[in-house]
Motif scaffolding. Structure first.
Motif, PDB file in Angstrom:
ATOM      1  N   SER A   1      -0.520  -7.044  -8.482  1.00 31.42           N
ATOM      2  CA  SER A   1      -1.026  -7.559  -9.757  1.00 31.42           C
ATOM      3  C   SER A   1      -1.807  -6.511 -10.547  1.00 31.42           C
ATOM      4  O   SER A   1      -2.105  -6.726 -11.713  1.00 31.42           O
ATOM      5  N   ALA A   2      -2.157  -5.391  -9.919  1.00 32.46           N
ATOM      6  CA  ALA A   2      -2.889  -4.318 -10.598  1.00 32.46           C
ATOM      7  C   ALA A   2      -1.952  -3.139 -10.855  1.00 32.46           C
ATOM      8  O   ALA A   2      -1.191  -2.734  -9.970  1.00 32.46           O
ATOM      9  N   TRP A   3      -2.025  -2.572 -12.050  1.00 37.63           N
ATOM     10  CA  TRP A   3      -1.081  -1.513 -12.425  1.00 37.63           C
ATOM     11  C   TRP A   3      -1.201  -0.294 -11.514  1.00 37.63           C
ATOM     12  O   TRP A   3      -0.208   0.337 -11.166  1.00 37.63           O
ATOM     13  N   ASN A   4      -2.463   0.052 -11.112  1.00 33.99           N
ATOM     14  CA  ASN A   4      -2.637   1.255 -10.301  1.00 33.99           C
ATOM     15  C   ASN A   4      -2.300   1.034  -8.826  1.00 33.99           C
ATOM     16  O   ASN A   4      -2.432   1.946  -8.016  1.00 33.99           O
ATOM     17  N   ASP A   5      -1.868  -0.169  -8.475  1.00 28.50           N
ATOM     18  CA  ASP A   5      -1.356  -0.432  -7.127  1.00 28.50           C
ATOM     19  C   ASP A   5       0.168  -0.427  -7.091  1.00 28.50           C
ATOM     20  O   ASP A   5       0.763  -0.661  -6.028  1.00 28.50           O
ATOM     21  N   ALA A   6       0.812  -0.200  -8.232  1.00 26.32           N
ATOM     22  CA  ALA A   6       2.272  -0.229  -8.287  1.00 26.32           C
ATOM     23  C   ALA A   6       2.858   0.754  -7.280  1.00 26.32           C
ATOM     24  O   ALA A   6       2.372   1.883  -7.128  1.00 26.32           O
ATOM     25  N   VAL A   7       3.901   0.325  -6.590  1.00 29.73           N
ATOM     26  CA  VAL A   7       4.496   1.145  -5.527  1.00 29.73           C
ATOM     27  C   VAL A   7       5.253   2.339  -6.095  1.00 29.73           C
ATOM     28  O   VAL A   7       5.149   3.453  -5.581  1.00 29.73           O
ATOM     29  N   LEU A   8       6.002   2.144  -7.169  1.00 33.50           N
ATOM     30  CA  LEU A   8       6.737   3.249  -7.788  1.00 33.50           C
ATOM     31  C   LEU A   8       5.795   4.111  -8.626  1.00 33.50           C
ATOM     32  O   LEU A   8       5.011   3.587  -9.418  1.00 33.50           O
ATOM     33  N   VAL A   9       5.884   5.414  -8.450  1.00 37.43           N
ATOM     34  CA  VAL A   9       5.084   6.352  -9.238  1.00 37.43           C
ATOM     35  C   VAL A   9       6.039   7.383  -9.827  1.00 37.43           C
ATOM     36  O   VAL A   9       6.741   8.086  -9.091  1.00 37.43           O
ATOM     37  N   PHE A  10       6.037   7.495 -11.159  1.00 41.62           N
ATOM     38  CA  PHE A  10       6.979   8.387 -11.824  1.00 41.62           C
ATOM     39  C   PHE A  10       6.428   9.796 -12.002  1.00 41.62           C
ATOM     40  O   PHE A  10       6.387  10.342 -13.102  1.00 41.62           O
ATOM     41  N   HIS A  11       5.995  10.404 -10.919  1.00 45.44           N
ATOM     42  CA  HIS A  11       5.687  11.830 -10.867  1.00 45.44           C
ATOM     43  C   HIS A  11       5.518  12.216  -9.410  1.00 45.44           C
ATOM     44  O   HIS A  11       5.451  11.354  -8.522  1.00 45.44           O
ATOM     45  N   ALA A  12       5.460  13.502  -9.125  1.00 45.39           N
ATOM     46  CA  ALA A  12       5.299  13.968  -7.755  1.00 45.39           C
ATOM     47  C   ALA A  12       3.923  13.576  -7.230  1.00 45.39           C
ATOM     48  O   ALA A  12       2.988  13.312  -7.999  1.00 45.39           O
ATOM     49  N   MET A  13       3.780  13.572  -5.922  1.00 44.77           N
ATOM     50  CA  MET A  13       2.545  13.099  -5.304  1.00 44.77           C
ATOM     51  C   MET A  13       1.325  13.887  -5.755  1.00 44.77           C
ATOM     52  O   MET A  13       0.280  13.319  -6.046  1.00 44.77           O
ATOM     53  N   ASN A  14       1.443  15.182  -5.838  1.00 45.79           N
ATOM     54  CA  ASN A  14       0.304  16.018  -6.205  1.00 45.79           C
ATOM     55  C   ASN A  14       0.519  16.762  -7.520  1.00 45.79           C
ATOM     56  O   ASN A  14      -0.080  17.813  -7.746  1.00 45.79           O
ATOM     57  N   ASP A  15       1.372  16.214  -8.361  1.00 45.62           N
ATOM     58  CA  ASP A  15       1.664  16.873  -9.641  1.00 45.62           C
ATOM     59  C   ASP A  15       1.963  15.803 -10.693  1.00 45.62           C
ATOM     60  O   ASP A  15       3.097  15.403 -10.882  1.00 45.62           O
ATOM     61  N   GLU A  16       0.922  15.362 -11.389  1.00 44.67           N
ATOM     62  CA  GLU A  16       1.105  14.319 -12.400  1.00 44.67           C
ATOM     63  C   GLU A  16       1.865  14.812 -13.619  1.00 44.67           C
ATOM     64  O   GLU A  16       2.311  14.006 -14.443  1.00 44.67           O
TER      65      GLU A  16
ATOM     66  N   SER B   1       0.821  -1.214   0.000  1.00 44.27           N
ATOM     67  CA  SER B   1       0.000   0.000   0.000  1.00 44.27           C
ATOM     68  C   SER B   1       0.856   1.265   0.000  1.00 44.27           C
ATOM     69  O   SER B   1       0.321   2.369  -0.131  1.00 44.27           O
ATOM     70  N   SER B   2       2.157   1.138   0.159  1.00 44.24           N
ATOM     71  CA  SER B   2       3.041   2.308   0.149  1.00 44.24           C
ATOM     72  C   SER B   2       3.245   2.819  -1.274  1.00 44.24           C
ATOM     73  O   SER B   2       3.006   2.107  -2.249  1.00 44.24           O
ATOM     74  N   LYS B   3       3.703   4.056  -1.362  1.00 46.49           N
ATOM     75  CA  LYS B   3       4.005   4.665  -2.655  1.00 46.49           C
ATOM     76  C   LYS B   3       5.343   5.391  -2.576  1.00 46.49           C
ATOM     77  O   LYS B   3       5.651   6.043  -1.579  1.00 46.49           O
ATOM     78  N   ILE B   4       6.127   5.269  -3.660  1.00 48.96           N
ATOM     79  CA  ILE B   4       7.373   6.022  -3.798  1.00 48.96           C
ATOM     80  C   ILE B   4       7.182   6.952  -4.995  1.00 48.96           C
ATOM     81  O   ILE B   4       7.145   6.500  -6.143  1.00 48.96           O
ATOM     82  N   TYR B   5       7.033   8.249  -4.736  1.00 50.18           N
ATOM     83  CA  TYR B   5       6.824   9.235  -5.795  1.00 50.18           C
ATOM     84  C   TYR B   5       8.178   9.813  -6.201  1.00 50.18           C
ATOM     85  O   TYR B   5       8.886  10.394  -5.373  1.00 50.18           O
ATOM     86  N   LEU B   6       8.521   9.654  -7.476  1.00 50.92           N
ATOM     87  CA  LEU B   6       9.810  10.106  -7.978  1.00 50.92           C
ATOM     88  C   LEU B   6       9.627  11.233  -8.994  1.00 50.92           C
ATOM     89  O   LEU B   6       8.856  11.094  -9.943  1.00 50.92           O
ATOM     90  N   SER B   7      10.334  12.317  -8.776  1.00 49.50           N
ATOM     91  CA  SER B   7      10.355  13.414  -9.739  1.00 49.50           C
ATOM     92  C   SER B   7      11.705  14.112  -9.614  1.00 49.50           C
ATOM     93  O   SER B   7      12.474  13.855  -8.686  1.00 49.50           O
ATOM     94  N   GLY B   8      12.001  14.986 -10.580  1.00 48.56           N
ATOM     95  CA  GLY B   8      13.290  15.659 -10.551  1.00 48.56           C
ATOM     96  C   GLY B   8      14.438  14.712 -10.851  1.00 48.56           C
ATOM     97  O   GLY B   8      14.275  13.736 -11.583  1.00 48.56           O
ATOM     98  N   SER B   9      15.594  14.994 -10.246  1.00 51.80           N
ATOM     99  CA  SER B   9      16.797  14.211 -10.555  1.00 51.80           C
ATOM    100  C   SER B   9      17.503  13.713  -9.291  1.00 51.80           C
ATOM    101  O   SER B   9      18.693  13.987  -9.078  1.00 51.80           O
TER     102      SER B   9
END
Length: 460
Positions: free
Chosen positions: A243-258, A219-227
């Protein structure tokens, strides 16, 4: 000057509790600064179990000097009158087994630990920690939110489930020039009962002998942005793979800025569990295949990553291998029941070979069934099996032939021989004794299936 305390319990005690009553004011201030020209001022305790500065009331601000203890150096109690702890400069160290700074939470009370400069040893905090400078030499154990915009932690940042008034998900934000460098453990770790939103938009996060990020809950999320720079040993990041794509822990954008973008270097992933046979997801918020190429799997040769363009995600797939039954004239290759292609690594595949004898095809003495050039041997039931498959397989059949040559035969009675096929042979001879007739049939290709004859005393 050096101020030395020899009391068995405390050096400074801020506020007291007597007869279950707390005495002391939340707004009181306790400040330490080093005004000496050589900056060598010290406060210390000598007793093994003594705390140098113990607070049940008021705020603690350290502007300089070296403060040391054999046990805890600064300890803020679970008391409604205890306030904030702020480190601007100086050194907070301990020579004992406990943390240099310990800050407890109190239900319904806002309290925080702020580090702006200076140097400290290990930290234990149940209240939010904000770090914009300074250095922590040792592990930071946090039961609340952590924000780093600058400064350095030379040790593991461990995140545990929020307690007391700070219930819910933990928030950890790493940005700017913040640095976490762990010489032995992980750089950032949360256990399997902690849900954390880890936002990383800058800084350097490294672990010299372990994972840089080890986030245990799905249920955790790692939001990655910048460098940001993320670098570990063996693998850079260790996460769960749902098993679901929208449950993936890594997120390639900021938490509140897609619309933000991760522009950092590539890094490797070590899944905590792979759930063999299922397709698992590594990351979401992936906008192009180039971003997907930044990730790799560490030590998992049985799996590979693909870009799921439809969902903007990166998927982890179990590696499989094809088995091709190469067809030909004069024989049929048929998969055995339960054998299908593709096959997982280490799996097996069985099949049978049927020669088209009805159309005069047969097996020569060079007949062979091969998988990628290796001869296979059938079992007693004529079933061929390719075992421990680790690459694509192609099955071929060699040494089959079409029988185009008529068999030869010879019928012999005494000195008389017949080698021509006739509808009938009439000996025209009379014997009083039983005679032996020999019939020899030969086929040098497919062999003689059977020899038939009919004897009669009547000429037809």
């Amino acid at each position: 000057h050096t101020l030395t305390f020899t009391d068995d319990e405390y050096g400074f005690q801020l506020g007291v509790t007597y007869a279950s009553q707390s005495y002391g004011d939340r707004d009181m201030q306790f400040a330490v600064c080093d005004c000496s020209a050589t900056k060598t001022g010290k406060i210390e305790t000598t007793a093994e179990d003594a705390t140098t500065i113990y607070s049940r009331a008021g705020n603690i601000s350290i502007y300089g000097g070296t403060i040391s203890g054999k046990d805890k150096t600064i300890w803020t109690a679970n008391n409604k009158n205890a306030g904030n702890v702020s480190i601007y400069d100086g050194a907070i160290i301990t020579s004992g087994y406990s943390d240099a700074i310990t800050v407890y939470d109190t239900d319904g009370v806002d309290r925080k630990l702020t580090i702006i400069g200076g140097e400290t040893g290990e930290i234990y905090t149940e209240v939010p920690m904000e770090m914009s400078g300074g250095t922590v030499n040792g592990e930071v154990t946090a039961y609340s939110d952590v924000t780093m915009t600058s400064g350095t932690i030379n040790g593991q940042l461990t995140i545990y489930k929020n307690t007391g008034s700070n219930t819910g998900r933990n928030s950890v934000r790493i940005s700017g020039s913040a640095k976490i460098d762990s010489p032995d453990g992980k750089a950032i770790y949360s256990n399997d009962s902690t849900s954390v939103d880890l936002e990383i938009s800058g800084g350097i996060i490294t672990a010299q002998k372990n994972y840089a990020l080890d986030i245990r809950t799905i249920s955790s999320k790692i939001y990655l942005s910048g460098s940001p720079v993320i670098s570990g040993y063996g693998a850079d990041v260790r996460i769960q793979t749902p098993s679901a794509w929208n449950d993936a822990v890594l997120v390639f954008h900021a938490m509140n800025d897609e619309n933000s973008v991760y522009e950092g270097d590539g890094f490797s992933i070590s899944p905590i569990s792979t759930n063999v046979g299922d397709k698992r997801y590594i990351a979401q918020g992936v906008t192009d295949s180039g971003m997907a190429e930044k990730l790799s799997l560490a030590g998992l040769t049985d799996y590979y990553l693909t870009y799921d363009e439809t969902n903007g995600a990166i998927q982890m797939n179990e590696r499989t291998y094809t088995v091709t039954l190469q067809g030909g004239t004069g024989y049929t290759l048929t998969p055995a029941q339960g054998s299908t292609s593709p096959v997982k690594k280490g799996g097996s595949y069985s099949f049978t070979v049927t020669v088209d004898s009805a159309n005069k095809y047969y097996e020569t003495n060079k007949f062979a069934v091969k998988a990628n050039g290796t001869i296979l041997t059938p079992n007693a039931d004529g079933v061929y099996t390719i075992s421990n498959i680790a690459s694509n397989q192609t099955v071929t059949v060699e040494g089959g032939a079409l029988d185009k040559t008529v068999p030869t035969a010879e019928i012999q009675l005494g000195e008389n021989k017949w080698t021509t096929f006739l509808n009938k042979i009439t000996f025209g001879l009379f014997f009083k004794d039983t005679q032996t007739v020999t019939i020899d049939a030969v086929d040098n290709e497919s062999g003689v299936a059977k020899t038939e004859y009919f004897v009669s005393d009547t000429s037809y």
